[in-house]
Design an enzyme around this catalytic site. Structure first.
Site, PDB file in Angstrom:
ATOM      1  N   GLU A  88       0.854  -1.187   0.000  1.00 42.21           N
ATOM      2  CA  GLU A  88       0.000   0.000   0.000  1.00 42.21           C
ATOM      3  C   GLU A  88       0.889   1.236   0.000  1.00 42.21           C
ATOM      4  O   GLU A  88       0.459   2.324   0.355  1.00 42.21           O
ATOM      5  CB  GLU A  88      -0.961  -0.010   1.181  1.00 42.21           C
ATOM      6  N   CYS A 120      -3.579  -3.394   4.317  1.00 41.96           N
ATOM      7  CA  CYS A 120      -2.698  -4.472   4.813  1.00 41.96           C
ATOM      8  C   CYS A 120      -3.092  -5.848   4.290  1.00 41.96           C
ATOM      9  O   CYS A 120      -2.389  -6.823   4.538  1.00 41.96           O
ATOM     10  CB  CYS A 120      -2.696  -4.504   6.337  1.00 41.96           C
ATOM     11  N   HIS A 244      -2.788 -10.112  12.322  1.00 38.25           N
ATOM     12  CA  HIS A 244      -2.217  -8.860  11.812  1.00 38.25           C
ATOM     13  C   HIS A 244      -1.880  -8.009  13.042  1.00 38.25           C
ATOM     14  O   HIS A 244      -2.726  -7.841  13.930  1.00 38.25           O
ATOM     15  CB  HIS A 244      -3.253  -8.167  10.915  1.00 38.25           C
ATOM     16  N   SER A 322      -7.459  -2.487   6.222  1.00 36.80           N
ATOM     17  CA  SER A 322      -8.458  -1.428   6.410  1.00 36.80           C
ATOM     18  C   SER A 322      -9.220  -1.189   5.118  1.00 36.80           C
ATOM     19  O   SER A 322      -8.745  -1.455   4.020  1.00 36.80           O
ATOM     20  CB  SER A 322      -7.753  -0.134   6.833  1.00 36.80           C
TER      21      SER A 322
HETATM   22  P1  HMG Z   1      -4.267   6.835  21.385  1.00 36.47           P
HETATM   23  O1  HMG Z   1      -5.513   7.627  21.408  1.00 36.47           O
HETATM   24  O2  HMG Z   1      -3.009   7.597  21.389  1.00 36.47           O
HETATM   25  O3  HMG Z   1      -4.126   5.832  22.565  1.00 36.47           O
HETATM   26  O4  HMG Z   1      -4.344   5.930  20.076  1.00 36.47           O
HETATM   27  P2  HMG Z   1      -5.162   5.443  23.725  1.00 36.47           P
HETATM   28  O5  HMG Z   1      -5.464   6.626  24.568  1.00 36.47           O
HETATM   29  O6  HMG Z   1      -6.302   4.676  23.129  1.00 36.47           O
HETATM   30  O7  HMG Z   1      -4.235   4.449  24.567  1.00 36.47           O
HETATM   31  C1  HMG Z   1      -3.767   3.267  24.013  1.00 36.47           C
HETATM   32  C2  HMG Z   1      -3.675   2.232  25.128  1.00 36.47           C
HETATM   33  O8  HMG Z   1      -2.638   2.655  26.041  1.00 36.47           O
HETATM   34  C3  HMG Z   1      -4.943   2.113  25.949  1.00 36.47           C
HETATM   35  O9  HMG Z   1      -5.081   0.747  26.305  1.00 36.47           O
HETATM   36  C4  HMG Z   1      -4.645   2.935  27.201  1.00 36.47           C
HETATM   37  O10 HMG Z   1      -5.374   2.540  28.344  1.00 36.47           O
HETATM   38  C5  HMG Z   1      -3.171   2.649  27.385  1.00 36.47           C
HETATM   39  P3  HMG Z   1      -6.399  -0.087  25.868  1.00 36.47           P
HETATM   40  O11 HMG Z   1      -7.562   0.603  26.461  1.00 36.47           O
HETATM   41  O12 HMG Z   1      -6.437  -0.004  24.344  1.00 36.47           O
HETATM   42  O13 HMG Z   1      -6.149  -1.460  26.369  1.00 36.47           O
HETATM   43  N1  HMG Z   1      -2.434   3.692  28.129  1.00 36.47           N
HETATM   44  C6  HMG Z   1      -1.456   3.421  29.007  1.00 36.47           C
HETATM   45  N2  HMG Z   1      -0.927   2.256  29.430  1.00 36.47           N
HETATM   46  C7  HMG Z   1       0.100   2.296  30.332  1.00 36.47           C
HETATM   47  N3  HMG Z   1       0.586   3.480  30.818  1.00 36.47           N
HETATM   48  C8  HMG Z   1       0.068   4.662  30.429  1.00 36.47           C
HETATM   49  C9  HMG Z   1      -0.998   4.669  29.493  1.00 36.47           C
HETATM   50  N4  HMG Z   1      -1.724   5.639  28.873  1.00 36.47           N
HETATM   51  C10 HMG Z   1      -2.603   5.021  28.047  1.00 36.47           C
HETATM   52  N5  HMG Z   1       0.573   5.809  30.930  1.00 36.47           N
HETATM   53  C11 HMG Z   1      -4.321   4.182  18.495  1.00 36.47           C
HETATM   54  C12 HMG Z   1      -4.092   4.550  19.955  1.00 36.47           C
HETATM   55  C13 HMG Z   1      -4.031   2.699  18.296  1.00 36.47           C
HETATM   56  C14 HMG Z   1      -5.772   4.472  18.098  1.00 36.47           C
HETATM   57  C15 HMG Z   1      -3.350   5.036  17.604  1.00 36.47           C
HETATM   58  O14 HMG Z   1      -2.015   4.684  17.900  1.00 36.47           O
HETATM   59  C16 HMG Z   1      -3.585   4.875  16.103  1.00 36.47           C
HETATM   60  O15 HMG Z   1      -4.416   5.562  15.531  1.00 36.47           O
HETATM   61  N6  HMG Z   1      -2.810   3.963  15.435  1.00 36.47           N
HETATM   62  C17 HMG Z   1      -2.944   3.731  13.984  1.00 36.47           C
HETATM   63  C18 HMG Z   1      -4.187   2.916  13.644  1.00 36.47           C
HETATM   64  C19 HMG Z   1      -4.076   1.452  14.017  1.00 36.47           C
HETATM   65  O16 HMG Z   1      -3.000   0.912  14.193  1.00 36.47           O
HETATM   66  N7  HMG Z   1      -5.239   0.779  14.069  1.00 36.47           N
HETATM   67  C20 HMG Z   1      -5.279  -0.638  14.393  1.00 36.47           C
HETATM   68  C21 HMG Z   1      -6.448  -1.363  13.753  1.00 36.47           C
HETATM   69  S1  HMG Z   1      -6.600  -1.001  12.005  1.00 36.47           S
HETATM   70  C22 HMG Z   1      -5.316  -1.931  11.291  1.00 36.47           C
HETATM   71  O17 HMG Z   1      -4.703  -2.738  11.928  1.00 36.47           O
HETATM   72  C23 HMG Z   1      -5.004  -1.641   9.861  1.00 36.47           C
HETATM   73  C24 HMG Z   1      -3.703  -0.899   9.626  1.00 36.47           C
HETATM   74  O18 HMG Z   1      -2.603  -1.773   9.814  1.00 36.47           O
HETATM   75  C25 HMG Z   1      -3.684  -0.284   8.232  1.00 36.47           C
HETATM   76  C26 HMG Z   1      -3.964  -1.160   7.021  1.00 36.47           C
HETATM   77  O19 HMG Z   1      -4.803  -2.033   6.997  1.00 36.47           O
HETATM   78  O20 HMG Z   1      -3.338  -0.852   5.996  1.00 36.47           O
HETATM   79  C27 HMG Z   1      -3.506   0.259  10.581  1.00 36.47           C
END
Ligand code: HMG
Length: 407
Positions: A88, A120, A244, A322
């Protein structure tokens, strides 16, 4: 033992990786951003992200993974009748990355060559197409080369930034494979038109509705897994499952979701994680999200950790792209896998990586923004074709053709 001698024996014969030269430590990135390191390290379950330099692109990563595959597996470019690249991170709207690989690897002219895109999922589309190409009889004894190659880039300072990565996985698919026999024709598919993650053609960085993307992934897993169970549950139970892995915590969430569909309590589902999933997460934690190659990086990690113990056991595979499309399928690890895995030295390229500082990474990102338009030297060395050396991207010539050489 779940091998079914009455069925075709087609699957993954060998696997090889390629990663950029440098990585960023996510504890250091968190500190530089004023974020608690525990958020990236345990909240997201990430440790490092591989970062591509301006002379490393999806073509060089893909070529270098395929060269390693040929060097280590004993296969030759002359064996290949199908070359599919899942990516991609296209470098051109028309010329596929697969065509660059065809030239730089010296593949035969009697070869079907194309690029598959569905976020992906593109690599899995290529893999399943290769399996069905062999099952149909079109291969006539030849093998397929499937290469998954990507650079995951999000805007600096965005929530996606700690989930970047870069790398390629090359897979050799053939009859009577040595690593894993795949269950031909027994896959569970799921698709839905969603805007969870997208990469407009004028953007180098991906855009994402992060929390929505997590929910789309889980919904797709439930749909694909239920469909797979309906058609393929009669086999042995799954000893391991590779997912994945955009970041480690996502695999944890996915496994809980899937095992609760099986009827386990949340606690029992979480307790099964250490045995059923954790061995597949070591390489993804060191490289980050490599998009199309992510599932196969997890599988490589599993082979590296446990090929001896898994002979004859069934492994589940979940691919998510996605947009979205997902597929759940399975394979059986073969007795020849353990000695071959030692010879393949799967994680060699990851061991050779160098840590870069956060300021180095940020400077490199600024340079990378214009790498596609960088002029190549006036008299570049001729591109070296074949299976030796490490490919690098030099820039574009006066007609905007991309120029490659060996470093
Ligand atoms: P965010 O808003 O920065 O993070 O985004 P958050 O506030 O949701 O926190 C993440 C986790 O850290 C949470 O745990 C928090 O509790 C924890 P969870 O509730 O999920 O179990 N946390 C802490 N833990 C320990 N100490 C602390 C602390 N603070 C918070 N101090 C997000 C997270 C993944 C949304 C962001 O990084 C993102 O947008 N990433 C990119 C998108 C992505 O990877 N999506 C995954 C599914 S889609 C997919 O896999 C397809 C993809 O590969 C693309 C394709 O297909 O081509 C992306």
């Amino acid at each position: 033992m779940a091998t079914r001698p009455d069925r075709l024996s087609i699957g993954i014969d060998a696997i090889a990786l390629s990663v950029p030269r440098g990585f960023v430590d996510l504890g250091e990135l968190a500190e530089a951003h004023g974020v608690a390191p525990s958020k990236y390290l345990s909240g997201l379950g990430t440790r490092r992200m591989a970062i591509a330099a301006p002379d490393e692109d999806p073509v060089t990563l893909g070529v270098n993974a395929a060269r390693r595959l040929f060097q280590r597996s004993g296969a030759s470019p002359a064996d290949i009748g199908l070359c599919v690249v899942g990516t991609e991170t296209a470098v051109d709207h028309a010329k596929p990355v697969a065509a660059f690989l065809h030239g730089l690897l010296g593949l035969p002219s009697a070869c079907r060559v194309f690029e598959a895109k569905h976020a992906c999922f593109g690599g899995t589309a290529g893999l399943l197409n290769a399996v069905e190409w062999i099952a149909s009889g079109s291969a006539r004894g030849r093998a397929a080369l499937v290469v998954c190659t990507d650079i995951a880039r999000y805007a600096l300072g965005s929530p996606g930034e700690p989930t970047q990565g870069a790398g390629a996985v090359a897979l050799l698919i053939r009859e009577r494979p040595r690593l894993m026999e795949l269950e031909v024709g027994r896959t569970g598919s799921y698709a839905r038109d969603v805007h969870d993650f997208w990469r407009p053609i004028h953007h180098k960085n991906a855009l994402v509705d992060g929390h929505f993307s997590v929910q789309c992934y889980l919904d797709a897993l439930a749909g694909a897994y239920r469909e797979w169970r309906r058609i393929a549950e009669d086999g042995e139970p799954l000893a391991r499952t590779c997912y994945h892995v955009p970041y480690g915590k996502m695999a944890r969430k996915a496994h809980r979701h899937r095992r609760m569909i099986d009827g386990l309590s949340e606690q029992a589902a979480d307790e099964s994680f250490a045995v059923e999933v954790e061995p597949s997460l070591s390489l993804p934690a060191q490289v980050g999200n490599i998009y199309t190659g992510s599932l196969y990086l997890a599988l490589a990690s599993l082979f590296q950790a446990q090929a001896d113990a898994l002979a004859g056991l069934r492994v589940g595979l979940f691919s998510y792209g996605s947009g979205c499309c997902a597929e759940f399928f399975a394979g059986v690890v073969l007795p020849e896998a353990a000695p071959l895995v030692r010879h393949l030295d799967i994680d060699g390229p990851v061991r050779d990586c160098r840590r870069m500082s956060v300021p180095e990474y940020e400077a490199l990102r600024a340079e990378d923004a214009t790498a596609d338009r960088r002029p190549a030297p006036d008299a570049p060395p001729p591109a070296q074709r074949g299976t030796e050396g490490r490919a690098v991207y030099l820039g574009i010539d006066a007609s905007e053709r991309r120029v490659y050489a060996n470093e």
